[in-house]
Design an enzyme around this catalytic site. Structure first.
Site, short mmCIF file in Angstrom:
data_model
loop_
_atom_site.label_atom_id
_atom_site.label_comp_id
_atom_site.label_asym_id
_atom_site.label_seq_id
_atom_site.Cartn_x
_atom_site.Cartn_y
_atom_site.Cartn_z
CG PHE A 102 -2.35 0.15 0.98
CD1 PHE A 102 -2.99 -0.69 0.08
CD2 PHE A 102 -3.09 1.13 1.61
CE1 PHE A 102 -4.35 -0.54 -0.17
CE2 PHE A 102 -4.45 1.28 1.38
CZ PHE A 102 -5.07 0.44 0.48
CD GLN A 145 -5.49 10.45 3.80
OE1 GLN A 145 -6.25 9.58 4.20
NE2 GLN A 145 -4.17 10.31 3.86
CG HIS A 160 -8.33 7.96 -1.29
ND1 HIS A 160 -8.08 7.51 -2.56
CD2 HIS A 160 -8.07 6.93 -0.46
CE1 HIS A 160 -7.68 6.24 -2.48
NE2 HIS A 160 -7.67 5.87 -1.23
CG LEU A 187 -12.17 4.88 -1.52
CD1 LEU A 187 -11.26 6.08 -1.59
CD2 LEU A 187 -12.10 4.24 -0.16
CD GLU A 222 -3.13 4.01 -0.76
OE1 GLU A 222 -3.93 4.68 -0.07
OE2 GLU A 222 -1.92 4.01 -0.58
NE ARG A 263 -4.85 6.52 1.31
CZ ARG A 263 -5.72 5.91 2.10
NH1 ARG A 263 -6.23 6.55 3.13
NH2 ARG A 263 -6.08 4.68 1.86
CG HIS A 278 -10.25 8.84 2.22
ND1 HIS A 278 -11.34 8.07 1.89
CD2 HIS A 278 -9.34 7.99 2.73
CE1 HIS A 278 -11.09 6.81 2.19
NE2 HIS A 278 -9.89 6.73 2.72
NE ARG A 312 -6.82 7.52 7.33
CZ ARG A 312 -7.11 6.49 6.52
NH1 ARG A 312 -6.52 5.34 6.67
NH2 ARG A 312 -8.00 6.64 5.56
#
Lengths: 251, 588, 256
Positions: free
Chosen positions: B124, B237, B239, B253, B256, B287, B352, B387
């Site tokens: 990730f 954040q 995304h 969404l 990821e 991100r 996000h 994050r």
């Protein structure tokens, strides 16, 4: 990898979702199954011979009556096996509960409450829980049908291929798929287990279960296909016996 | 006004919010026999925003990459948070995450497996090693469902569809919470000795958001009004990959996991533009970097037709994509008429996660109000300025448990129920019912739409001083208008009525965000200011903490806690600790 | 697009209600929930509809669109071009208001199902082939559309005799878990009432997550119940070997 047993979303049909009357499908099922049952009753109760030369109708095989030299209604000894096999089949149950019992007639239909419904918890419908026994019997019958299918290629004057031979062969193939894609069989060969790899490697049982599971997805298709093939095979031989048609030899 | 009645329910601990952290806290709190624990949620059980987490839960098992360990997880978390995280939280988090994930497994969660029969882990963004335990692309669903059944079997009472409008504090101690049942609009008072807030974030303040309806920051606003401190509010954040087209799905969404499984980002010229922005990590950069890169590409005129970038996973083959990303496959097929196994698709940044939130103690999750605890997205400190993907799910478990534990221990030594001020409740009931009586007021949905517009235009992914100032003025103006929100209909399940309080909460938090964003005169993590484009070392030493006195928001700075030597040492090697210990290359 | 859609939305509460007609401007890719939001934001702010994620992950927005149980967030308006789209609440559950129903019965049932009882402490040693089988059931989003369409619950007031399809897959999820040591067959045969199901598969047809509820969960569970309670040979063998209630055929081995 995901199991192939799961259904996958289909591409969205373009255009519009057409409204459809819920009773159309059960009605068609009712008609087809109804006519088939009537035909079968006529065949079983009004005929005593299903053999035309080297062709044997699936309704009359194996010829149990002949083994004992007494055959008042020859088909009666055997025909109940496939009938009960199909009656207790998880696929046909869906079809006839919807078609004949209207339990339910269609999905999400506002039906009048019938509090006396007991599903398959009480006899006689609880007999469906013994599907596996009808499966055992059906396998025995299937062995004979394969024998008949092979025999159908050996005419008085040796090997040959007639339309009847092909129909009986196709019938045996369809019935094989239908029989071995059965939910009860799937349970027997591996479905009853919780762990396929706990002994180390995936077992033969897993491989078999996995294969049966793949076939099982099309159990309904095999059910209709084999119903049609049995019907066609019997009708073909009946018409031969009645002299309405003549067998066509391909070579 | 007619005299209103209310129901009173007494619990030792109430947990507001039934997402991953709320349920984990409830399970932990209920471990002591005889303690009465209740979970109160504004939706149905198991529907919380946690279900939207797709990619996985980060825990350093090292099942695939043996050198992984808590030090490397800690290192990745701090680095991605640009060092304004609370180091102690990150330390606890990295150490405890694996244990919490195993707990889930023994409660019935079934993760994807490796060949050796262990939990599978996927790569990730900005994680040094393959670290995300997952179940296809519905890991959040698995987490919440597992926690839901665990809590149903832990003797906890669950109150579904309750709107909480006020947190009650008496003599500096938490006394309970007040609200109403959505089902019929009747009022309810929960008297409690401790309250755990697990109400999630406030991503609904933006127009394009991956957040569900619930993410309106209710708990944060309730606690803020009651006197709790909020921190790092400027950190929101985005995304990098949300859906773009058609309009109705904008913002939904795209996990990821698509990039984790090998998805490639390209601009309209077919170029893998991440080469320019982060040649080392490419698509799997953090991100904030990827989101900003896509944003910059679009600004430079190299965007896709509907203003995004192209993401492509089709080279992986249909079988692989359908097995690993079944949800994504279906999502695009049904909502966008597009087969991701065959063609690339458009993505663009979407709001996000809110890194900021209630300031809590790392060990117990206690806020500055005695008896009030907070865990999950509503709390702050772990993620710093950005994050890491997959860290939120382990955050829920680690700090959910700690909050439950903290509350449990607090209650064992705390006094009995604090008294409740009757007049305060009467006033609250009047306030809550007022929108029904206002005439020719403003529609709460329209206020919400305006609020989203202001935040998107003035405090979005790209910020600058004057634009933020202008946004603040517009927001204060809107806040004024919002005092006149009115609704019609009955008190039975009236979404318009519920929206009034959601909007009030969001208005308060948005003001906090803009004020904090104005103060941080640098760019750090998710906070990008065009007038101060560089990350400056002196700002690394402070967090902005806000408090609310009923009139206005006051903002102050607090020093970032300094790491002890053994932890600080981890950052001196020039690469991740796991890579240092490793003599050879990365195992395949 | 300047076209518009016509919706007939059921409005009312416990005391009764009726369908109300609304007109909504069409937009590319619009789903039914978008249309309802448009109504809610502009015409009827008190229109009650449950929704959370609007991405088919949470399972909040189940309702009946033109008589079919559907997720409102996944049902495209352009599937119904030229038709009036009727939206009604799920009929099996008591009404609260408009499209919102009281689904609390489901949460009561959930409490009746015993949790996983691991035969060994985590981390489990489990292969993907074993995980695959139960992971299908883990995709359930608890939208309760299967419960809504199940005729046992819908037409026959079977709530006391049958847990419904949702909870059949929940039981299957634990029962077929390779590391589970509990025996749920008696529960299935009695309280959960698996044999109230007559395998008519409407639950499978409406499942938005494409879980093959009937084929992969209910029928295998029925077979397990048959092993225990109906198969005369197996019953006899168990009597003879003295094992009255041993789980049949399932190996609950602890992996090394």
């Amino acid at each position: 990898m995901a199991q192939p047993l799961e259904s996958r979303p289909q591409a969205r049909p373009q255009g519009s979702a057409k409204p459809k009357a819920y009773w159309v499908e059960p009605l068609i099922t009712m008609l087809i199954l109804g006519v088939w049952v009537l035909y079968s009753l006529w065949e079983v109760f009004f005929h005593n011979n299903g053999t035309y030369q080297n062709y044997i109708s699936p309704y009359f095989s194996p010829g149990v009556g002949k083994w004992f030299g007494w055959h008042l209604l020859d088909a009666l000894y055997v025909a109940w096996v496939p009938f009960l096999f199909r009656f207790s089949c998880y696929y046909y149950r869906k079809e006839y509960y919807r078609g004949f019992f209207w339990d339910p007639p269609g999905c999400a239909q506002g039906d009048k409450p019938r509090p006396r419904y007991s599903g398959e918890t009480k006899w006689p419908l609880a007999i469906n829980n013994l599907h596996r026994y009808f499966w055992y019997l059906a396998v025995i019958v299937l062995i004979f049908l394969w024998k008949d299918a092979v025999q159908a290629f050996f005419f008085k004057n040796g090997f040959g291929v007639g339309v009847g031979s092909l129909i009986l062969l196709v019938n045996a193939v369809f019935l094989t798929f239908y029989t071995f894609s059965c939910h009860a069989f799937r349970h027997m060969v591996g479905g009853k287990k919780d762990c396929y790899s706990c002994d180390g490697k995936p077992t033969a049982s897993y491989k078999l279960w996995h294969k049966v599971s793949q076939w099982n997805v099309f159990h309904g298709t095999w059910a209709w296909a084999s119903l049609a093939s049995v019907w066609a095979a019997d009708l073909y031989i009946r018409l031969l016996l009645m002299g309405v048609i003549h067998d066509v030899r391909l070579f | 006004m007619a005299h209103e009645s209310y129901e009173t329910l007494d619990y030792d601990i109430i947990i507001i919010g039934a997402g991953g952290s709320g349920l984990r806290a409830a399970v932990e709190a209920s471990q002591v026999p005889g303690l009465k624990v209740a979970v109160v949620t504004k939706s149905l059980l198991g529907k919380a925003h946690t279900v939207m987490a797709e990619g996985g839960v980060a825990a350093s098992f090292g099942n695939l990459d043996a050198p992984d360990g808590w030090q490397t997880h800690f290192y990745d978390t701090m680095r991605s948070g640009h060092f304004i995280n609370n180091y102690r939280m990150a330390e606890i988090f990295a150490k405890e995450a694996p244990e919490r994930v195993l707990e889930l497994e023994s409660w019935g969660a079934v993760f994807d497996r490796t060949k050796e029969g262990r939990i599978m882990q996927r790569p990730f963004g900005a994680h040094t090693f393959r670290r995300l335990c997952h179940i296809g692309d519905h890991t959040g669903l698995e987490l919440i469902r597992t926690m839901q059944y665990k809590s149903l079997h832990s003797g906890i009472d669950v109150f579904q569809e309750v709107t909480m409008t006020k947190l009650l504090v008496q003599d500096g101690h938490v006394a309970g919470a007040f609200g109403y049942f959505r089902e019929d609009g009747r009022f309810v008072l929960f008297r409690a000795r401790a309250v755990v807030l697990a109400t999630g974030g406030w991503g609904k303040i933006f127009k394009v958001t991956s957040n569900s309806w619930e993410s309106t920051g209710d708990g944060a606003a309730l606690a803020f009004r009651a006197g709790a401190d909020m921190m790092d509010m400027e950190m929101v954040q985005f995304h990098p990959t949300g859906m773009v087209w058609p309009p109705g799905v904008r913002g939904i969404l795209v996990t990821e996991g698509v990039r984790g499984e090998g998805g490639l980002l390209r601009n309209s010229e077919g170029e893998r533009f991440m080469q320019t922005y982060d040649p080392e990590r490419m698509e799997l950069s953090s991100r904030d970097v990827v989101a900003r890169s896509i944003f910059k590409e679009v600004q430079a005129g190299r965007g896709s037709p509907h203003g995004g970038a192209w993401l492509d996973i089709s080279h992986k083959g249909p079988e692989y994509v359908k097995a690993k990303l079944p949800g994504m496959y279906e999502q695009f097929l049904t909502l966008a008429d597009l087969d991701i196994t065959k063609e690339p698709f458009e993505v663009a940044p979407t709001c996000h996660y809110t890194m900021g939130g209630l300031r809590v103690d790392p060990e117990t999750c206690a806020t500055n109000i005695p008896g009030l605890f907070a865990a999950g997205e509503v709390a702050c400190g772990l993620h710093g300025a950005n994050r890491l993907g997959g860290n939120s799910l382990s955050d829920l478990l680690v700090f959910g448990r700690r909050a439950g534990l903290g509350a449990r221990e607090y209650v064992s030594g705390a006094p009995d129920f604090a008294p409740v001020d009757q007049a305060e409740l009467e006033a609250e009931m009047d306030r809550v019912l007022e929108p029904f009586h206002r005439e020719n007021g403003i529609n709460p949905y329209h206020v919400h739409e305006k609020l989203q517009e202001i935040m998107t235009n003035h405090a979005g992914i790209m910020r600058s001083g004057p634009v933020l100032e202008e946004g603040l003025n517009k927001l204060l103006e809107l806040k004024d208008q919002a005092r006149n929100m009115s609704i019609n209909g009955s008190r039975i399940y009236n979404p318009g009525w519920h929206a009034v309080f959601d909007v009030e909460n969001m208005l308060l938090l948005c003001e906090g965000i803009i004020r904090s964003a104005l103060e941080r005169k640098e760019s750090r993590g998710a906070h990008w200011r065009t007038d101060y484009p560089d990350e400056l070392p002196e700002w690394q030493k402070i967090n902005f903490v806000e408090s609310y006195d009923g009139e206005g928001i006051r903002i102050r700075t607090e020093p970032v806690n300094e790491m002890p030597e053994d932890l600080a040492k981890l950052f001196t090697y020039g690469k991740a600790p796991g890579l240092v210990q490793q003599s050879g290359g990365k195992e395949s | 697009m300047s076209e518009e859609f016509t919706l007939r939305v059921w409005r009312g509460d416990k005391t009764g209600g009726e369908e109300v007609e609304y007109h909504v401007p069409a937009e590319t890719g619009m789903v039914v929930l978008d249309a309802l939001h448009h109504i809610q934001h502009n015409e009827a702010p008190d229109l009650a509809v449950r929704w959370n994620c609007k991405a088919a992950h949470c399972g909040s927005c189940g309702a009946e669109v033109n008589g079919q149980p559907k997720l409102l967030c996944k049902t495209r308006m352009d599937d119904y071009v030229g038709q009036t789209v009727s939206v009604k609440p799920m009929q099996t559950f008591p009404i609260i208001k408009d499209l919102v129903t009281d689904v609390s019965w489901n949460y009561q049932v959930a409490k009746e199902i015993p949790m996983l009882e691991p035969t060994a402490p985590a981390p489990f040693n489990m292969q993907q082939i074993d995980a695959d089988r139960v992971q299908e059931f883990h995709r359930c989003i608890e939208c309760f559309l299967c419960q809504d369409t199940c005729h046992v619950l819908r037409n026959h007031e079977g709530q006391r005799q049958y847990f419904g399809p949702r909870f059949m897959i929940k039981i299957a999820e634990f029962e077929m878990h390779p590391m589970d040591g509990a025996d749920r067959v008696p529960l299935l045969a009695h309280e959960a009432g698996v044999n109230m199901c007559n395998v008519t598969k409407c639950c499978t047809e409406v499942c938005p997550q494409h879980i093959r509820i009937t084929d992969n969960a209910i029928i295998p569970l029925k077979e397990r119940v048959a092993d225990r309670y109906y198969d005369p040979v197996k019953i006899l063998l168990r009597r003879l070997s003295g094992k009255k209630n041993a789980p049949t055929g399932s190996s609950h081995k602890v992996s090394q």
